[in-house]
Design a protein around this motif. Structure first.
Motif, PDB file in Angstrom:
ATOM      1  N   SER A 207       0.844  -1.196   0.000  1.00  0.00           N
ATOM      2  CA  SER A 207       0.000   0.000   0.000  1.00  0.00           C
ATOM      3  C   SER A 207       0.879   1.244   0.000  1.00  0.00           C
ATOM      4  O   SER A 207       2.007   1.209   0.497  1.00  0.00           O
ATOM      5  CB  SER A 207      -0.909   0.010   1.233  1.00  0.00           C
ATOM      6  OG  SER A 207      -1.783  -1.095   1.218  1.00  0.00           O
ATOM      7  N   PRO A 208       0.374   2.363  -0.562  1.00  0.00           N
ATOM      8  CA  PRO A 208       1.154   3.604  -0.497  1.00  0.00           C
ATOM      9  C   PRO A 208       1.355   4.032   0.950  1.00  0.00           C
ATOM     10  O   PRO A 208       0.433   3.955   1.764  1.00  0.00           O
ATOM     11  CB  PRO A 208       0.295   4.608  -1.272  1.00  0.00           C
ATOM     12  CG  PRO A 208      -1.078   4.041  -1.274  1.00  0.00           C
ATOM     13  CD  PRO A 208      -0.915   2.556  -1.259  1.00  0.00           C
ATOM     14  N   SER A 209       2.546   4.452   1.278  1.00  0.00           N
ATOM     15  CA  SER A 209       2.852   4.857   2.647  1.00  0.00           C
ATOM     16  C   SER A 209       2.250   6.229   2.936  1.00  0.00           C
ATOM     17  O   SER A 209       1.937   6.992   2.013  1.00  0.00           O
ATOM     18  CB  SER A 209       4.365   4.909   2.848  1.00  0.00           C
ATOM     19  OG  SER A 209       4.923   5.984   2.104  1.00  0.00           O
ATOM     20  N   PRO A 210       2.087   6.571   4.216  1.00  0.00           N
ATOM     21  CA  PRO A 210       1.590   7.916   4.548  1.00  0.00           C
ATOM     22  C   PRO A 210       2.444   9.018   3.949  1.00  0.00           C
ATOM     23  O   PRO A 210       1.916  10.032   3.479  1.00  0.00           O
ATOM     24  CB  PRO A 210       1.652   7.928   6.084  1.00  0.00           C
ATOM     25  CG  PRO A 210       1.483   6.501   6.484  1.00  0.00           C
ATOM     26  CD  PRO A 210       2.189   5.719   5.421  1.00  0.00           C
ATOM     27  N   LEU A 211       3.751   8.851   3.933  1.00  0.00           N
ATOM     28  CA  LEU A 211       4.631   9.883   3.383  1.00  0.00           C
ATOM     29  C   LEU A 211       4.431  10.050   1.882  1.00  0.00           C
ATOM     30  O   LEU A 211       4.516  11.165   1.354  1.00  0.00           O
ATOM     31  CB  LEU A 211       6.095   9.545   3.681  1.00  0.00           C
ATOM     32  CG  LEU A 211       6.514   9.662   5.153  1.00  0.00           C
ATOM     33  CD1 LEU A 211       7.974   9.245   5.318  1.00  0.00           C
ATOM     34  CD2 LEU A 211       6.318  11.085   5.666  1.00  0.00           C
ATOM     35  N   GLN A 212       4.157   8.954   1.180  1.00  0.00           N
ATOM     36  CA  GLN A 212       3.892   9.046  -0.261  1.00  0.00           C
ATOM     37  C   GLN A 212       2.595   9.793  -0.525  1.00  0.00           C
ATOM     38  O   GLN A 212       2.501  10.612  -1.447  1.00  0.00           O
ATOM     39  CB  GLN A 212       3.847   7.641  -0.869  1.00  0.00           C
ATOM     40  CG  GLN A 212       5.208   6.956  -0.940  1.00  0.00           C
ATOM     41  CD  GLN A 212       5.114   5.501  -1.337  1.00  0.00           C
ATOM     42  OE1 GLN A 212       4.114   4.828  -1.075  1.00  0.00           O
ATOM     43  NE2 GLN A 212       6.162   4.995  -1.974  1.00  0.00           N
ATOM     44  N   ARG A 213       1.578   9.534   0.273  1.00  0.00           N
ATOM     45  CA  ARG A 213       0.297  10.233   0.107  1.00  0.00           C
ATOM     46  C   ARG A 213       0.465  11.733   0.347  1.00  0.00           C
ATOM     47  O   ARG A 213      -0.079  12.564  -0.392  1.00  0.00           O
ATOM     48  CB  ARG A 213      -0.737   9.665   1.084  1.00  0.00           C
ATOM     49  CG  ARG A 213      -1.142   8.231   0.799  1.00  0.00           C
ATOM     50  CD  ARG A 213      -2.301   7.827   1.688  1.00  0.00           C
ATOM     51  NE  ARG A 213      -2.694   6.445   1.454  1.00  0.00           N
ATOM     52  CZ  ARG A 213      -3.827   5.906   1.896  1.00  0.00           C
ATOM     53  NH1 ARG A 213      -4.674   6.656   2.590  1.00  0.00           N
ATOM     54  NH2 ARG A 213      -4.122   4.653   1.649  1.00  0.00           N
ATOM     55  N   VAL A 214       1.197  12.067   1.383  1.00  0.00           N
ATOM     56  CA  VAL A 214       1.420  13.480   1.686  1.00  0.00           C
ATOM     57  C   VAL A 214       2.191  14.150   0.548  1.00  0.00           C
ATOM     58  O   VAL A 214       1.910  15.286   0.166  1.00  0.00           O
ATOM     59  CB  VAL A 214       2.171  13.634   3.021  1.00  0.00           C
ATOM     60  CG1 VAL A 214       2.517  15.100   3.272  1.00  0.00           C
ATOM     61  CG2 VAL A 214       1.329  13.100   4.176  1.00  0.00           C
ATOM     62  N   GLY A 215       3.165  13.440  -0.023  1.00  0.00           N
ATOM     63  CA  GLY A 215       3.938  13.987  -1.129  1.00  0.00           C
ATOM     64  C   GLY A 215       3.081  14.310  -2.334  1.00  0.00           C
ATOM     65  O   GLY A 215       3.236  15.372  -2.965  1.00  0.00           O
ATOM     66  N   VAL A 216       2.142  13.427  -2.667  1.00  0.00           N
ATOM     67  CA  VAL A 216       1.217  13.689  -3.773  1.00  0.00           C
ATOM     68  C   VAL A 216       0.366  14.921  -3.467  1.00  0.00           C
ATOM     69  O   VAL A 216       0.109  15.754  -4.346  1.00  0.00           O
ATOM     70  CB  VAL A 216       0.315  12.462  -4.030  1.00  0.00           C
ATOM     71  CG1 VAL A 216      -0.760  12.792  -5.071  1.00  0.00           C
ATOM     72  CG2 VAL A 216       1.143  11.270  -4.505  1.00  0.00           C
ATOM     73  N   GLY A 217      -0.051  15.061  -2.210  1.00  0.00           N
ATOM     74  CA  GLY A 217      -0.826  16.239  -1.815  1.00  0.00           C
ATOM     75  C   GLY A 217      -0.051  17.526  -1.992  1.00  0.00           C
ATOM     76  O   GLY A 217      -0.613  18.549  -2.406  1.00  0.00           O
ATOM     77  N   HIS A 218       1.240  17.496  -1.703  1.00  0.00           N
ATOM     78  CA  HIS A 218       2.096  18.669  -1.926  1.00  0.00           C
ATOM     79  C   HIS A 218       2.067  19.090  -3.394  1.00  0.00           C
ATOM     80  O   HIS A 218       1.896  20.272  -3.712  1.00  0.00           O
ATOM     81  CB  HIS A 218       3.544  18.342  -1.522  1.00  0.00           C
ATOM     82  CG  HIS A 218       3.852  18.592  -0.082  1.00  0.00           C
ATOM     83  ND1 HIS A 218       4.333  19.783   0.385  1.00  0.00           N
ATOM     84  CD2 HIS A 218       3.745  17.779   1.005  1.00  0.00           C
ATOM     85  CE1 HIS A 218       4.518  19.711   1.694  1.00  0.00           C
ATOM     86  NE2 HIS A 218       4.175  18.498   2.101  1.00  0.00           N
ATOM     87  N   VAL A 219       2.270  18.122  -4.278  1.00  0.00           N
ATOM     88  CA  VAL A 219       2.331  18.420  -5.713  1.00  0.00           C
ATOM     89  C   VAL A 219       1.016  19.018  -6.204  1.00  0.00           C
ATOM     90  O   VAL A 219       0.999  20.011  -6.946  1.00  0.00           O
ATOM     91  CB  VAL A 219       2.670  17.142  -6.511  1.00  0.00           C
ATOM     92  CG1 VAL A 219       2.581  17.406  -8.011  1.00  0.00           C
ATOM     93  CG2 VAL A 219       4.075  16.642  -6.152  1.00  0.00           C
ATOM     94  N   LEU A 220      -0.104  18.429  -5.793  1.00  0.00           N
ATOM     95  CA  LEU A 220      -1.413  18.917  -6.239  1.00  0.00           C
ATOM     96  C   LEU A 220      -1.710  20.316  -5.702  1.00  0.00           C
ATOM     97  O   LEU A 220      -2.327  21.140  -6.386  1.00  0.00           O
ATOM     98  CB  LEU A 220      -2.500  17.935  -5.805  1.00  0.00           C
ATOM     99  CG  LEU A 220      -2.510  16.595  -6.552  1.00  0.00           C
ATOM    100  CD1 LEU A 220      -3.476  15.623  -5.890  1.00  0.00           C
ATOM    101  CD2 LEU A 220      -2.879  16.793  -8.017  1.00  0.00           C
TER     102      LEU A 220
END
Length: 461
Positions: A296-309
């Motif tokens: 599963s995507p890690s919490p840090l990966q999810r947060v990183g995608v949120g930064h980009v968006l």
């Protein structure tokens, strides 16, 4: 509850009562969301005679307070009363606040005199009318004080020299073994003569801490850099939220010949997009990611995608505002603040949809990260960290807007004569810098409690 009831019956009763309580809380949340989203228009249009940028600043402070107080409730829940009591009391306080707001909007003595027809001179709000306002953290403070007091003490390698609490248990949590990181803090739990009473309890609370308190403080230190990146992520969102309402006030809000969209309702687009994409992420994107990568995507990966968006949303906001200002110039509306620009409010939707999708990634990612990484004694506090971030971000956003107003001419009270697009470009650039800072923090961070999707230790980590 009658002991003769089966576990199933008890579960149904508990579930039904929980649903009723949840419905009541949901009603209060909807009510609060309704008034807070209309606050800017309430202050500008016909109630308090406040300039547009000032109204946005006040709304940001209110939003900050609205998001900041849950962290206080979480601390109280962790320290004293538990979650249910705090929720019940907080609900009553929320209801009282809404009642006071109704009185403020109803009683003329709590409002300034209305502006004279056709006049720009309005009586400002008086000072009276301005007036529409034993924790785990004490343990963390004790760690600092105790470690400073014992600076000259030589660290012991013997386990028996450290205080683990009564029988190795502190606050229903098994006592922690001291780690090697930030070893200078271990002195706070090292015992010297006079620190412990004969019954094993602490004699001098500000001279000795438990090993659990020391490790809790270390956890907070480790996660603070990541938490600070979230703060600088939420600040542009706070600014965009208030400025979008001000933009909407200047635009064509008609939907058909008979309906005019309230300007403050544009923020609902963020909520809609967040809600929709939370489902899509949970049901489709995460399973697809797991299928292709095996995890599963890690919490840090999810947060990183949120930064980009979020960065992309700021860039889109800048482009849309440039288009709006171009139309203003074409129709010579720079000095006509009360005139609507012939540009549909729907042009604001793409930026709001993008920021909503970003929130669907980074807010749940942060909740998962804090809940997973925070110690057991701070679990309620960990879930309230998002509220703390949002609250502080709204306060910081007021400072940013004030600084922009003082240093530049980009934000006059008449947005048609301003340079809001440059503010959005500035936020986009700051977002890129913050994202770089986040990548460094994420690269250096080591998960303390790597958990699988079912809440058990992940064997693949």
């Amino acid at each position: 509850m009658d002991e003769s009831l089966s576990h199933t019956d008890k579960a149904h009763i508990s579930s039904d009562s929980g649903k009723r309580r949840g419905g009541a809380l949901g009603g209060l949340t909807l009510a609060a969301g309704g008034w807070i989203s209309n606050l800017i228009v309430f202050l500008i249009k016909d109630e308090f005679n406040i300039n547009s940028i000032d109204a946005a600043q006040i709304a940001n402070v209110v939003n900050g307070s609205f998001s900041f107080f849950p962290i206080i409730g979480a601390i109280i829940a962790d320290s004293f009363f538990g979650s249910f009591s705090v929720i019940s009391i907080s609900s009553c306080i929320s209801l009282l606040g809404i009642v006071l707001l109704v009185l403020t909007a109803t009683l003329n003595s709590l409002k300034p005199q209305p502006c004279a027809t056709g006049s720009k001179l309005c009586q400002p709000t008086s000072a009276v009318q301005h007036a529409p306002q034993g924790s785990p953290f004490v343990g963390l403070g004790r760690v600092i004080v105790a470690s400073v007091r014992k600076t000259s003490l030589q660290l012991s390698t013997e386990r028996k020299d450290y205080h683990y609490g009564h029988d190795g248990v502190t606050n229903n949590v098994a006592a922690a073994t001291l780690s090697k990181s930030f070893r200078f803090l271990n002195r706070a739990a090292q015992k010297i003569k006079g620190d412990v009473k004969s019954d094993g309890s602490i004699a001098k609370p500000w001279s000795l801490c438990t090993t659990q308190q020391v490790e809790d403080f270390k956890t907070v230190i480790r996660i603070f850099p990541l938490w600070s990146t979230a703060l600088f992520l939420a600040t542009p969102i706070a600014i965009q939220s208030s400025m979008s309402v001000l933009q909407a006030l200047t635009m064509d809000r008609h939907i058909g010949p008979h309906f005019k969209l309230p300007s403050s309702s544009v923020i609902v687009i963020v909520l809609f997009s967040t809600s929709i994409f939370l489902t899509l992420i949970d049901r489709f994107l995460c399973p697809m990611w797991q299928k292709f990568t095996g995890q599963s995507p890690s919490p840090l990966q999810r947060v990183g995608v949120g930064h980009v968006l979020t960065i992309l949303s700021m860039a889109v906001s800048a482009v849309m505002e440039s288009k709006r200002l171009k139309i203003v110039q074409e129709h010579h509306l720079q000095d006509q603040p009360g005139t609507n620009v012939p540009m549909s409010i729907f042009w604001l939707f793409p930026q709001l949809v993008l920021v909503g999708i970003g929130e669907a990634f980074h807010f749940p990612g942060q909740v998962a990260l804090y809940y997973q990484e925070f110690p057991m004694s701070l679990r309620s506090t960990s879930t309230a960290m998002i509220s703390l971030i949002i609250g502080i971000a709204y306060y910081v956003s007021t400072g940013v807007v004030n600084m922009v107003q003082r240093v530049t001419g980009w934000l006059p009270n008449n947005l048609n004569n301003g340079k809001l697009d440059k503010v959005y470009w500035m936020l986009a650039v700051l977002g890129v810098i913050n994202f770089g800072y986040y990548l460094v923090c994420a690269k250096l961070y080591k998960y303390q409690n790597v958990m699988g999707a079912n809440g058990s230790p992940d064997p693949d980590s």
